[in-house]
Design a protein around this motif. Structure first.
Motif, mmCIF file in Angstrom:
data_model
loop_
_atom_site.group_PDB
_atom_site.id
_atom_site.type_symbol
_atom_site.label_atom_id
_atom_site.label_comp_id
_atom_site.label_asym_id
_atom_site.label_seq_id
_atom_site.Cartn_x
_atom_site.Cartn_y
_atom_site.Cartn_z
ATOM 1 N N GLY A 133 0.792 -1.229 0.000
ATOM 2 C CA GLY A 133 0.000 0.000 0.000
ATOM 3 C C GLY A 133 0.821 1.273 0.000
ATOM 4 O O GLY A 133 0.367 2.325 -0.470
ATOM 5 N N HIS A 134 2.064 1.186 0.484
ATOM 6 C CA HIS A 134 2.870 2.409 0.623
ATOM 7 C C HIS A 134 3.263 3.031 -0.714
ATOM 8 O O HIS A 134 3.604 4.203 -0.767
ATOM 9 N N SER A 135 3.185 2.250 -1.794
ATOM 10 C CA SER A 135 3.469 2.855 -3.110
ATOM 11 C C SER A 135 2.201 3.481 -3.679
ATOM 12 O O SER A 135 1.906 3.382 -4.862
ATOM 13 N N VAL A 136 1.471 4.144 -2.827
ATOM 14 C CA VAL A 136 0.154 4.654 -3.205
ATOM 15 C C VAL A 136 0.240 5.811 -4.193
ATOM 16 O O VAL A 136 -0.675 6.028 -4.989
ATOM 17 N N GLU A 137 1.346 6.568 -4.154
ATOM 18 C CA GLU A 137 1.439 7.731 -5.046
ATOM 19 C C GLU A 137 1.339 7.296 -6.508
ATOM 20 O O GLU A 137 0.703 7.965 -7.332
ATOM 21 N N ALA A 138 1.949 6.156 -6.820
ATOM 22 C CA ALA A 138 1.874 5.650 -8.192
ATOM 23 C C ALA A 138 0.431 5.325 -8.559
ATOM 24 O O ALA A 138 -0.049 5.657 -9.649
ATOM 25 N N LEU A 139 -0.276 4.711 -7.614
ATOM 26 C CA LEU A 139 -1.670 4.345 -7.882
ATOM 27 C C LEU A 139 -2.552 5.587 -8.020
ATOM 28 O O LEU A 139 -3.421 5.652 -8.900
ATOM 29 N N TYR A 140 -2.324 6.587 -7.176
ATOM 30 C CA TYR A 140 -3.086 7.843 -7.294
ATOM 31 C C TYR A 140 -2.937 8.450 -8.686
ATOM 32 O O TYR A 140 -3.908 8.888 -9.307
ATOM 33 N N VAL A 141 -1.710 8.489 -9.154
ATOM 34 C CA VAL A 141 -1.440 9.126 -10.445
ATOM 35 C C VAL A 141 -2.155 8.384 -11.570
ATOM 36 O O VAL A 141 -2.752 8.994 -12.469
ATOM 37 N N VAL A 142 -2.158 7.058 -11.507
ATOM 38 C CA VAL A 142 -2.821 6.266 -12.546
ATOM 39 C C VAL A 142 -4.343 6.429 -12.452
ATOM 40 O O VAL A 142 -5.026 6.625 -13.466
ATOM 41 N N LEU A 143 -4.874 6.381 -11.230
ATOM 42 C CA LEU A 143 -6.335 6.519 -11.070
ATOM 43 C C LEU A 143 -6.812 7.899 -11.533
ATOM 44 O O LEU A 143 -7.871 8.020 -12.148
ATOM 45 N N ALA A 144 -6.012 8.924 -11.243
ATOM 46 C CA ALA A 144 -6.376 10.269 -11.701
ATOM 47 C C ALA A 144 -6.378 10.312 -13.228
ATOM 48 O O ALA A 144 -7.294 10.850 -13.850
ATOM 49 N N ASP A 145 -5.369 9.717 -13.826
ATOM 50 C CA ASP A 145 -5.268 9.687 -15.289
ATOM 51 C C ASP A 145 -6.445 8.932 -15.907
ATOM 52 O O ASP A 145 -6.924 9.276 -16.986
ATOM 53 N N LYS A 146 -6.934 7.897 -15.199
ATOM 54 C CA LYS A 146 -8.086 7.134 -15.697
ATOM 55 C C LYS A 146 -9.391 7.903 -15.501
ATOM 56 O O LYS A 146 -10.446 7.466 -15.965
ATOM 57 N N GLY A 147 -9.330 9.013 -14.764
ATOM 58 C CA GLY A 147 -10.521 9.849 -14.592
ATOM 59 C C GLY A 147 -11.344 9.546 -13.354
ATOM 60 O O GLY A 147 -12.490 9.966 -13.241
ATOM 61 N N PHE A 148 -10.751 8.816 -12.416
ATOM 62 C CA PHE A 148 -11.495 8.519 -11.189
ATOM 63 C C PHE A 148 -11.696 9.769 -10.337
ATOM 64 O O PHE A 148 -12.642 9.870 -9.576
#
Ligand SMILES: [Mg+2]
Lengths: 320, 281
Positions: free
Chosen positions: B67-82
């Motif tokens: 879970g600590h690599s969350v910044e990468a996931l945030y960036v991808v989810l934002a790019d997907k339009g979440f």
């Protein structure tokens, strides 16, 4: 007054039967076990509903993690394991995967408290109320008899938030329902009315409260109120405050450490609300637990009709 | 998305990861840079999940165990339009839902994670439920190499193989480092492939920072019918920023302004090289 039914069926058996009747009508009901289907009286369930039982082996962390994953997919999951392991070995899964992630798993702690008696402290759960009370988004229920157990299981099946239900495996007589015929998670039940003193019990300690109340009535004419505070969290504040309003003594009785459980929950409420009733927490003291059967352990620590009557008389300053 | 587009995405994502970590003054920089190509391929190429189908029970599931690599996931989810990307300017700020680990307060997140050794069991539950309901979806998790020391992972590995959960895929972000140092010095996990295979999983190894290789692997799951898939993704901690690659302090080090601009320059150069390549590469 007819208080006690002659046949005494373990709450555990009632749990298993109730679950079968639920599973019959709802294919989303799943039972998850950690090599605990025998201990949980779930062998008949497994035979009748092989598609609705999931075995994970002796792996309690996985039991709870997998249950969270099943629940997040819409399954109505009963994760069944001895209370001692379920609420200690897998506490982080309960905290993170169930409570924090809000996956509505129904955590069923079987053979709770000191039900396992002489098997020793590895198999006792005297910490479960305390640790779970401190976790947000967790309901804690300890039904006292077969009626409360069946109702708790039915209501838990419909709940959309996490719940922990714990009970023992000893035969439990049905307690009187005339004052409070209904059961609702979050609402305590008055089993007996009386204005001289209030006993507040939960789970298998409500019965000795009743026995003590009988003794005190017969021998001393003392009228005790007995409350089954089956839901430890959220606390039925209204009921507790109403019971304490007469300023008479309050005795809480739990099959749990005296630290952090039912007693301290009630004490915290009463003190913060300005109630200054005489008050006593009866439970398992903070010591190496005496060996013996559940009944012997109860007797040793005064969780018995006689023991509780003695505690009541002392609080009432009545010499025997 | 084509391989070339994925490569461009990876560079853009790396720039954004650094931007938001620097803005927050906190983050797991090294791990986010090692995991990002895996997330890029999963979200842009492999998984059937988007803001449009996020409430559909049939969507694919991704649970980030590390879970600590969350910044990468945030960036991808934002790019997907979440959610709007500028929300990430509140990362780790007071009352922001964008905290240092995944939570369901952020749309697109399936589970709250952060404690290690939790994701795989949850995914096994998801995969088993999907099998029971006959849903053809797939369930993915990314594990950190350090968290393979958690016993709960091995409980879940046993169980997933027992139930033949071939709709489940675990990707190991194998960057060979954890907070204290090299995995091999902290608590060795080798021979990881043999261990996982011995637990009844189908295993393959891939360059976890190569979007083309990842696509080839992740688009062809399960590795073997009747077995859950375990993809050992060999990655580099701090990948893409030369002064960070394999350097331990970037586990959760935050670049200074000077280091930040040096990193962005390096990524801009990589970006330019990619955009100048001929289409169709
Ligand atoms: Mg690592």
């Amino acid at each position: 007054m007819e208080m006690v039914r002659t046949e005494a069926i373990p709450n555990l058996n009632v749990f298993s039967e109730t679950l079968q009747s639920l599973a019959e009508q709802d294919r989303d009901i799943l039972v998850v076990t950690s090599d605990s289907r025998g201990s949980g009286k779930l062998v008949p369930f497994g035979v009748r509903f092989p598609e609705q039982i999931v075995e994970v082996g002796i792996a309690e962390q996985n039991l709870v993690g997998v249950s969270a994953g099943l629940a997040s997919m819409g399954k109505k999951v009963f994760a069944v394991s001895p209370a001692c392991f379920l609420t200690a070995r897998s506490l982080e899964q309960i905290k993170n995967d169930v409570a924090y992630s809000d996956n509505p798993v129904k955590l069923i702690g079987i053979s709770a408290g000191v039900s396992y008696g002489a098997l020793g402290s590895t198999h006792h759960s005297l910490h479960d109320f305390a640790v779970l009370r401190a976790i947000h988004n967790m309901t804690i229920v300890a039904p006292c008899d077969n009626f409360e157990t069946a109702e708790a299981i039915r209501q838990a099946a419909a709940m959309t938030s996490p719940v922990y239900i714990r009970f023992g495996k000893k035969g439990m007589p049905l307690l009187d329902r005339s004052l409070d015929p209904d059961f609702q998670i979050g609402k305590g039940r008055t089993i007996r009315a009386g204005d001289d003193l209030t006993f507040i019990g939960a789970g298998e300690t409500v019965l000795p409260c009743e026995t003590a109340a009988n003794l005190l009535a017969e021998k001393y004419g003392i009228k005790c109120r007995v409350i089954s505070l089956h839901t430890i969290k959220p606390l039925d504040e209204k009921l507790i405050l109403a019971a304490a309003a007469n300023d008479r003594p309050v005795i809480t009785v739990e099959e749990h450490s005296v630290h952090g459980g039912l007693g301290e929950a009630v004490a915290s409420l009463l003190f913060q609300q300005g109630c200054r009733n005489k008050f006593k927490i009866v439970g398992l003291p903070d010591e190496y637990t005496v060996s013996g059967s559940q009944t012997e352990i109860f007797d040793h620590y005064g969780i018995s009709g006689e023991g509780l009557a003695h505690t009541a008389l002392a609080l009432l300053q009545i010499k025997t | 998305m084509t391989t070339r587009e994925l490569k461009i995405k990876s560079v853009e994502y790396r720039k954004k990861i650094l931007k938001y970590i620097c803005n927050a003054g906190a983050g797991h920089t090294g791990g986010s840079l090692s995991i990002i190509d895996i997330l890029n391929v999963l979200y842009n190429r492999v998984m059937n999940v988007s803001p449009d189908n996020f409430d559909d029970p049939g969507r694919d599931r991704y649970v980030q165990s590390k879970g600590h690599s969350v910044e990468a996931l945030y960036v991808v989810l934002a790019d997907k339009g979440f959610f709007p990307e500028e929300d990430l300017l509140t990362l780790c700020r007071y009352q922001s839902p964008y905290i240092g680990h995944p939570t369901r307060k952020v749309r697109g997140m399936e589970q709250n994670t952060g404690g290690l050794g939790h994701g795989l069991a949850i995914c096994a539950g998801n995969a088993l439920a999907a099998k029971k309901d006959g849903l053809p979806l797939r369930v993915y998790t990314v594990l950190g190499d350090g968290e393979m020391a958690e016993g709960s992972n091995w409980e879940a590995l046993m169980m997933a193989a027992h139930y033949k959960l071939d709709n489940l895929c675990a990707v190991l972000d194998y960057n060979k480092q954890q907070i204290t140092g090299a995995n091999a010095d902290v608590i060795g996990l080798e021979p990881i492939r043999k261990k996982i295979e011995a637990f009844g999983w189908a295993v393959c190894e891939v360059d976890g920072n190569d979007v083309e290789a990842l696509t080839e692997t992740l688009e062809n799951l399960p590795i073997e019918q009747g077995k859950p898939s375990f993809v050992i993704a060999h990655t580099v901690k701090g990948k893409g920023i030369s002064y960070m690659e394999g350097v331990l302090k970037w586990h959760h080090g935050v670049p200074s302004p000077g280091q930040y601009y040096a990193a962005i320059n390096e990524l801009d150069t990589a970006f330019q090289a990619l955009t100048e390549e001929k289409i169709g590469v």
